[in-house]
Write an enzyme that holds these catalytic residues in place. Structure first.
Site: not given
Ligand code: SIN
Length: 300
Positions: A6, A83-84
Site C-alpha cells: 500500500t 503491511t499484510d
Molecule cells: C498493505 O500494504 O497495507 C496492504 C497490502 C499489502 O500488504 O501489500
C-alpha cells in the site's frame, strides 16, 4: 529495496485500490525535502500486494540484502513492503541475516494517493532509523507510525488504522519523531539461532491450522494427506486443543511430521507440556511457521 504494498499503492475514495503501482524511486521523491536522497540507492525488487509474497521471494530479498550490505559504504537497508505480510518477511530476515547493519522494513496503511497518506512519514522514519548508528546490532527492525519494533516480536494487530503494528509482549524498542531516533534500552539483538539458507533447497509444505470449537482433527488429517512436513497448530489460550485434535497431532508426530504448538491468542506464552510437540513460546502462529520451516530445512 522496494517490494510494493500500500505504501506504493493507489486508490480513490470510491474504494478502487491497487497495491504496488508506484516505483520505489517515486516513493523516495516524496521524502526529498526531509532526507538526503542522493545517499540512497533504489532497487526495485517486486511490485506486489504483499498477500502474494512467498518463501522464494523471501530468499531473493535475503540475497539482495546480503549483496548490498557486503559493500563497505552501505550503511543499512530499508525495505518498503505491504503491511499484510511485513511482519513475516521481517521475521524471516531476522532469523536468516547475520549482520550488524540496520535492516528496516516499513509500509503504509493508506495508499500513496490517499488523504493523509502515512507512507512518506514512515519512509522518512525508516531511512532515519537505517541511517542511525544506534540502530546497529539490534537485528531486523520494523518502523511504522513513529515506533521502532524488533522483527522478533512485532505483529500486525489492527485492520485499518495507521497504528497497525505492535509488539504485544515487549512493546516498541524505540521511537522516531521527525527523523529523530531514540531507543528505550541499550543495544542488544534478540537471542536465537541464525539459519543458513541454501537457495536451491526445495521448501517443505508447512501450514498453520487455526483452532475453533468443533475441530475434530480432520484438517490436521487432510494436511498430512497433502504431504505436510511440519505444521503449526494455533491452539486456544496457552496452546490447548480438543481431544480429537490431540489424537490427530499424535498421529502426525508418529508419521514423522514436526508439530509446533502456538496460540491464536496474540499475547503471552505457549505452554506445551507434551514433549513430542515443539512449543512456539512467545511466537505468533505465523512466526512459528517460519521458524519450523527453517528448522526442517536445517535438518534435511
Ligand atoms: C498493505 O500494504 O497495507 C496492504 C497490502 C499489502 O500488504 O501489500
Amino acid at each position: 529495496m522496494a517490494t510494493g504494498g500500500t505504501i506504493a499503492g493507489t486508490g480513490d475514495i470510491k474504494g478502487k485500490y491497487e497495491a504496488g503501482t508506484i516505483p520505489g524511486s517515486r516513493l523516495l521523491d516524496s521524502v526529498k525535502d526531509a532526507f538526503d536522497i542522493n545517499r540512497v540507492e533504489v532497487q526495485e525488487l517486486f511490485s506486489i500486494d504483499s498477500k502474494d509474497m512467498n518463501e522464494n521471494m523471501w530468499q531473493e530479498i535475503l540475497i539482495c540484502v546480503k549483496n548490498f550490505l557486503a559493500k563497505d559504504d552501505a550503511a543499512g537497508v530499508v525495505i518498503t513492503h505491504g503491511t499484510d505480510t511485513m511482519a513475516e518477511t521481517a521475521f524471516f530476515l531476522e532469523y536468516t541475516l547475520d549482520t550488524d547493519k540496520p535492516v528496516v522494513l516499513t509500509g503504509a496503511m493508506r495508499p500513496a494517493s490517499s488523504l493523509s497518506a502515512d507512507g512518506p512519514m514512515n519512509l522518512w522514519s525508516a531511512l532515519s532509523v537505517a541511517d542511525n548508528k544506534e540502530s546497529k546490532g539490534r537485528g531486523v527492525l520494523v518502523v511504522m507510525n513513529g515506533e521502532i519494533h524488533s522483527a522478533a516480536y512485532v505483529a500486525k494487530i489492527m485492520r485499518n488504522d495507521v497504528s497497525a503494528f505492535a509488539s504485544v509482549n515487549t512493546g516498541a524498542i524505540g521511537s522516531v519523531l521527525n527523523g529523530d531516533v531514540r531507543y528505550f534500552l541499550p543495544k542488544s539483538r534478540p537471542k536465537h539461532k541464525i539459519y543458513k539458507i541454501e537457495r536451491e533447497k526445495k521448501l517443505p509444505f508447512v501450514p498453520i491450522i487455526y483452532s475453533y470449537a468443533g475441530d475434530d482433527g480432520e484438517v490436521v488429517g487432510s494436511v498430512l494427506r497433502y504431504g505436510a512436513k511440519g505444521l503449526v497448530y494455533a491452539g486456544f489460550g496457552s496452546g490447548t486443543f480438543s481431544k480429537s485434535v490431540k489424537n490427530a497431532l499424535d498421529e502426525a508426530v508418529k508419521k514423522g511430521v514436526k508439530v509446533m504448538i502456538s496460540s491464536k491468542v496474540l499475547k503471552g506464552r505457549t505452554l506445551t507440556e507434551d514433549k513430542k510437540f515443539m512449543s512456539a513460546d512467545f511466537l505468533t502462529p505465523e512466526q512459528a511457521r517460519i521458524l519450523l520451516l527453517l528448522k526442517i530445512m536445517d535438518d534435511v
